[in-house]
Enzyme design. Structure first.
Site, PDB file in Angstrom:
ATOM      1  N   SER A 111     -11.149   1.846  22.600  1.00  0.00           N
ATOM      2  CA  SER A 111     -11.039   2.986  21.704  1.00  0.00           C
ATOM      3  C   SER A 111     -10.674   4.255  22.481  1.00  0.00           C
ATOM      4  O   SER A 111      -9.641   4.306  23.144  1.00  0.00           O
ATOM      5  CB  SER A 111     -12.351   3.142  20.924  1.00  0.00           C
ATOM      6  OG  SER A 111     -12.249   4.096  19.903  1.00  0.00           O
ATOM      7  N   HIS A 136      -7.543   0.719  18.835  1.00  0.00           N
ATOM      8  CA  HIS A 136      -7.619   0.595  17.384  1.00  0.00           C
ATOM      9  C   HIS A 136      -7.466   1.981  16.768  1.00  0.00           C
ATOM     10  O   HIS A 136      -7.366   2.986  17.475  1.00  0.00           O
ATOM     11  CB  HIS A 136      -8.912  -0.087  16.924  1.00  0.00           C
ATOM     12  CG  HIS A 136     -10.171   0.661  17.256  1.00  0.00           C
ATOM     13  ND1 HIS A 136     -11.434   0.164  17.020  1.00  0.00           N
ATOM     14  CD2 HIS A 136     -10.382   1.894  17.808  1.00  0.00           C
ATOM     15  CE1 HIS A 136     -12.344   1.026  17.407  1.00  0.00           C
ATOM     16  NE2 HIS A 136     -11.736   2.095  17.882  1.00  0.00           N
TER      17      HIS A 136
END
Length: 207
Positions: A111, A136
């Site tokens: 992330s 993501h």
């Protein structure tokens, strides 16, 4: 030089931080291991990316710039990600300062951790052999009045687009590909992160 983990009051965690003792002209001087490595221009981003972590890392970056503006700084990352605003504070400081910032993934950069890994200086972004990377889309949650949901939904979409733009810039990918590849959790091994453009090489041994 202050302990970058001074805010940690967990006695068990503190007990696990080794101390280094050095002999100086004025006698012995002890450092926790992280402060000693900071003298070598090494910064650690470990655990969740939160506001207090971002403040410490930004301060370390600015301090090292003031010490030697021409020397590289090295950030070792092992993080599951975290706050977007905290991560962007680190990102903007990395881009703002004069020294090149080399990034190294050990363990996992997920992330926001992966985003910061990719944002290191070109040619100076690395993974260790068994490290993993995960990208993501930004996660968002909101509780409140129904009339405010649209406002927050627009903000999340704007943040998603901006992060896709920046990741496209640092990886050399088209933004459409970034948007598609970050639609769900996307895990990569070290070699795959090189192919994707998140890092430039896999480090197996120090040269």
């Amino acid at each position: 030089m202050s302990n970058p983990f001074a805010g940690n009051t967990d006695p068990i965690s503190n007990a696990l931080i080794p101390m280094v003792v050095e002999q100086t002209a004025k006698g012995e001087r002890s450092y926790d291991i992280y402060s000693r490595l900071l003298k070598e221009r090494v910064i650690f981003l470990t655990g969740p990316v939160e506001d207090h972590v971002a403040n410490v890392i930004a301060a370390q970056l600015l301090f090292l710039e003031s010490e030697s503006p021409e020397k590289d700084i090295f950030i070792y990352i092992n993080s599951p990600g975290g706050s977007i605003s905290a991560g962007m504070a680190i990102y903007d400081t990395m881009q703002f300062i004069k020294p090149d910032v080399s990034t190294v993934c050990m363990g996992m950069a997920a992330s926001m951790g992966a985003f910061l890994l990719a944002s290191g200086a070109p040619g100076k972004r690395h993974c260790l052999p068994n490290a993993k990377v995960m990208i993501h889309q930004p996660l968002g949650g909101f509780q409140g009045q129904a009339s405010d949901f649209e406002i927050h939904a627009k903000e999340i979409l704007a943040t998603k687009h901006r992060m896709n733009e920046l990741l496209a810039f640092h990886t050399g990918k088209d933004i459409e590909i970034i948007a598609q590849d970050t639609d769900r959790d996307n895990f990569m091994r070290a070699s795959e992160a090189v192919e994707y453009g998140i890092v430039d090489s896999v480090l197996t041994h120090r040269k």
